[in-house]
Design a protein around this motif. Structure first.
Motif, PDB file in Angstrom:
ATOM      1  N   GLY A 107       0.800  -1.222   0.000  1.00 41.18           N
ATOM      2  CA  GLY A 107       0.000   0.000   0.000  1.00 41.18           C
ATOM      3  C   GLY A 107       0.836   1.276   0.000  1.00 41.18           C
ATOM      4  O   GLY A 107       0.323   2.352  -0.303  1.00 41.18           O
ATOM      5  N   LEU A 108       2.118   1.166   0.333  1.00 42.06           N
ATOM      6  CA  LEU A 108       3.002   2.335   0.307  1.00 42.06           C
ATOM      7  C   LEU A 108       3.368   2.764  -1.110  1.00 42.06           C
ATOM      8  O   LEU A 108       3.744   3.919  -1.322  1.00 42.06           O
ATOM      9  CB  LEU A 108       4.308   2.037   1.055  1.00 42.06           C
ATOM     10  CG  LEU A 108       4.258   2.031   2.564  1.00 42.06           C
ATOM     11  CD1 LEU A 108       5.606   1.560   3.108  1.00 42.06           C
ATOM     12  CD2 LEU A 108       3.928   3.405   3.098  1.00 42.06           C
ATOM     13  N   LEU A 109       3.294   1.857  -2.073  1.00 42.71           N
ATOM     14  CA  LEU A 109       3.772   2.159  -3.425  1.00 42.71           C
ATOM     15  C   LEU A 109       3.141   3.410  -4.027  1.00 42.71           C
ATOM     16  O   LEU A 109       3.876   4.281  -4.505  1.00 42.71           O
ATOM     17  CB  LEU A 109       3.583   0.955  -4.350  1.00 42.71           C
ATOM     18  CG  LEU A 109       4.132   1.120  -5.768  1.00 42.71           C
ATOM     19  CD1 LEU A 109       5.620   1.430  -5.749  1.00 42.71           C
ATOM     20  CD2 LEU A 109       3.852  -0.120  -6.596  1.00 42.71           C
ATOM     21  N   PRO A 110       1.821   3.577  -4.021  1.00 41.99           N
ATOM     22  CA  PRO A 110       1.253   4.805  -4.613  1.00 41.99           C
ATOM     23  C   PRO A 110       1.760   6.078  -3.931  1.00 41.99           C
ATOM     24  O   PRO A 110       2.041   7.075  -4.598  1.00 41.99           O
ATOM     25  CB  PRO A 110      -0.263   4.651  -4.419  1.00 41.99           C
ATOM     26  CG  PRO A 110      -0.485   3.200  -4.215  1.00 41.99           C
ATOM     27  CD  PRO A 110       0.763   2.664  -3.575  1.00 41.99           C
ATOM     28  N   MET A 111       1.930   6.032  -2.614  1.00 42.55           N
ATOM     29  CA  MET A 111       2.421   7.198  -1.897  1.00 42.55           C
ATOM     30  C   MET A 111       3.863   7.497  -2.293  1.00 42.55           C
ATOM     31  O   MET A 111       4.223   8.644  -2.550  1.00 42.55           O
ATOM     32  CB  MET A 111       2.331   6.970  -0.381  1.00 42.55           C
ATOM     33  CG  MET A 111       2.686   8.157   0.455  1.00 42.55           C
ATOM     34  SD  MET A 111       4.308   8.211   1.262  1.00 42.55           S
ATOM     35  CE  MET A 111       4.644   6.590   1.807  1.00 42.55           C
ATOM     36  N   LEU A 112       4.699   6.476  -2.396  1.00 47.47           N
ATOM     37  CA  LEU A 112       6.101   6.681  -2.766  1.00 47.47           C
ATOM     38  C   LEU A 112       6.233   7.154  -4.206  1.00 47.47           C
ATOM     39  O   LEU A 112       7.101   7.980  -4.515  1.00 47.47           O
ATOM     40  CB  LEU A 112       6.902   5.402  -2.528  1.00 47.47           C
ATOM     41  CG  LEU A 112       7.047   5.014  -1.051  1.00 47.47           C
ATOM     42  CD1 LEU A 112       7.736   3.663  -0.926  1.00 47.47           C
ATOM     43  CD2 LEU A 112       7.766   6.087  -0.266  1.00 47.47           C
ATOM     44  N   ILE A 113       5.373   6.680  -5.081  1.00 43.15           N
ATOM     45  CA  ILE A 113       5.381   7.163  -6.466  1.00 43.15           C
ATOM     46  C   ILE A 113       4.978   8.635  -6.504  1.00 43.15           C
ATOM     47  O   ILE A 113       5.566   9.427  -7.246  1.00 43.15           O
ATOM     48  CB  ILE A 113       4.479   6.292  -7.365  1.00 43.15           C
ATOM     49  CG1 ILE A 113       5.148   4.927  -7.573  1.00 43.15           C
ATOM     50  CG2 ILE A 113       4.205   6.963  -8.705  1.00 43.15           C
ATOM     51  CD1 ILE A 113       4.284   3.900  -8.279  1.00 43.15           C
ATOM     52  N   SER A 114       4.012   9.027  -5.675  1.00 46.02           N
ATOM     53  CA  SER A 114       3.624  10.443  -5.599  1.00 46.02           C
ATOM     54  C   SER A 114       4.780  11.302  -5.103  1.00 46.02           C
ATOM     55  O   SER A 114       5.015  12.396  -5.623  1.00 46.02           O
ATOM     56  CB  SER A 114       2.429  10.625  -4.667  1.00 46.02           C
ATOM     57  OG  SER A 114       1.287  10.020  -5.206  1.00 46.02           O
ATOM     58  N   VAL A 115       5.518  10.807  -4.121  1.00 45.08           N
ATOM     59  CA  VAL A 115       6.671  11.545  -3.607  1.00 45.08           C
ATOM     60  C   VAL A 115       7.739  11.660  -4.702  1.00 45.08           C
ATOM     61  O   VAL A 115       8.347  12.725  -4.894  1.00 45.08           O
ATOM     62  CB  VAL A 115       7.239  10.868  -2.341  1.00 45.08           C
ATOM     63  CG1 VAL A 115       8.551  11.501  -1.920  1.00 45.08           C
ATOM     64  CG2 VAL A 115       6.224  10.938  -1.213  1.00 45.08           C
ATOM     65  N   ARG A 116       7.966  10.564  -5.446  1.00 45.20           N
ATOM     66  CA  ARG A 116       8.933  10.602  -6.546  1.00 45.20           C
ATOM     67  C   ARG A 116       8.522  11.655  -7.579  1.00 45.20           C
ATOM     68  O   ARG A 116       9.341  12.441  -8.039  1.00 45.20           O
ATOM     69  CB  ARG A 116       9.032   9.233  -7.210  1.00 45.20           C
ATOM     70  CG  ARG A 116      10.023   9.217  -8.378  1.00 45.20           C
ATOM     71  CD  ARG A 116       9.916   7.972  -9.205  1.00 45.20           C
ATOM     72  NE  ARG A 116       8.622   7.951  -9.883  1.00 45.20           N
ATOM     73  CZ  ARG A 116       8.112   6.873 -10.453  1.00 45.20           C
ATOM     74  NH1 ARG A 116       8.737   5.732 -10.418  1.00 45.20           N
ATOM     75  NH2 ARG A 116       6.943   6.940 -11.064  1.00 45.20           N
ATOM     76  N   GLU A 117       7.244  11.682  -7.941  1.00 42.85           N
ATOM     77  CA  GLU A 117       6.766  12.653  -8.931  1.00 42.85           C
ATOM     78  C   GLU A 117       6.891  14.078  -8.413  1.00 42.85           C
ATOM     79  O   GLU A 117       7.234  14.982  -9.170  1.00 42.85           O
ATOM     80  CB  GLU A 117       5.325  12.337  -9.342  1.00 42.85           C
ATOM     81  CG  GLU A 117       5.211  11.056 -10.152  1.00 42.85           C
ATOM     82  CD  GLU A 117       6.188  11.004 -11.323  1.00 42.85           C
ATOM     83  OE1 GLU A 117       6.200  11.937 -12.152  1.00 42.85           O
ATOM     84  OE2 GLU A 117       6.969  10.025 -11.395  1.00 42.85           O
TER      85      GLU A 117
END
Length: 134
Positions: A107-117
């Motif tokens: 579940g962390l993946l979408p949040m980490l992708i948002s941080v990367r973006e």
């Protein structure tokens, strides 16, 4: 204005600050997650486990440059204690242990992708000397 704009959901009223700043407020929840993923090697471990459903310790050591066995073991234990990674011991000799992300870990993946973006969109922003910036 859109309901998706988060700053509109932060209470401005002095009496409602507890919702944001209290012990069960937004700040406390975000800080809890940041503590779970802070550490030099936790993000590389998580991203490798996002890419592969299960990995052995030796695979992680090969895939993550410059990590020591000690630090890998320490961070894997912390991620496991926090409920983000699951460890499966096959009880064999030589030892056969595999690691995988738990449901909360995935579940962390979408949040980490948002941080990367966010980072890609704002390349001029530079981290300060805070512990999380290292």
């Amino acid at each position: 204005m859109s309901d998706a704009i988060t700053h509109l959901k932060v209470p401005i009223d002095r009496d409602e600050r507890e919702i944001c700043l209290g012990p069960d407020g937004s700040v406390a929840h975000v800080n809890r997650v940041l503590r779970m993923i802070s550490g030099r090697w936790k993000l590389p471990i998580l991203f490798r486990l996002f890419a592969e459903p299960t990995m052995r310790t030796s695979q992680l050591l090969r895939d993550i440059p410059n990590i020591s066995q000690k630090m890998l073991t320490q961070h894997l234990r912390e991620l496991e204690d926090d409920g983000l990674v699951a460890r499966r011991n096959f009880g064999e000799q030589p030892p056969h242990v595999e690691y995988r992300l738990t449901e909360p870990g995935r579940g962390l993946l979408p949040m980490l992708i948002s941080v990367r973006e966010f980072s890609r969109l704002h390349p001029d922003l530079k981290p300060t000397g805070s512990a999380l910036a290292r």
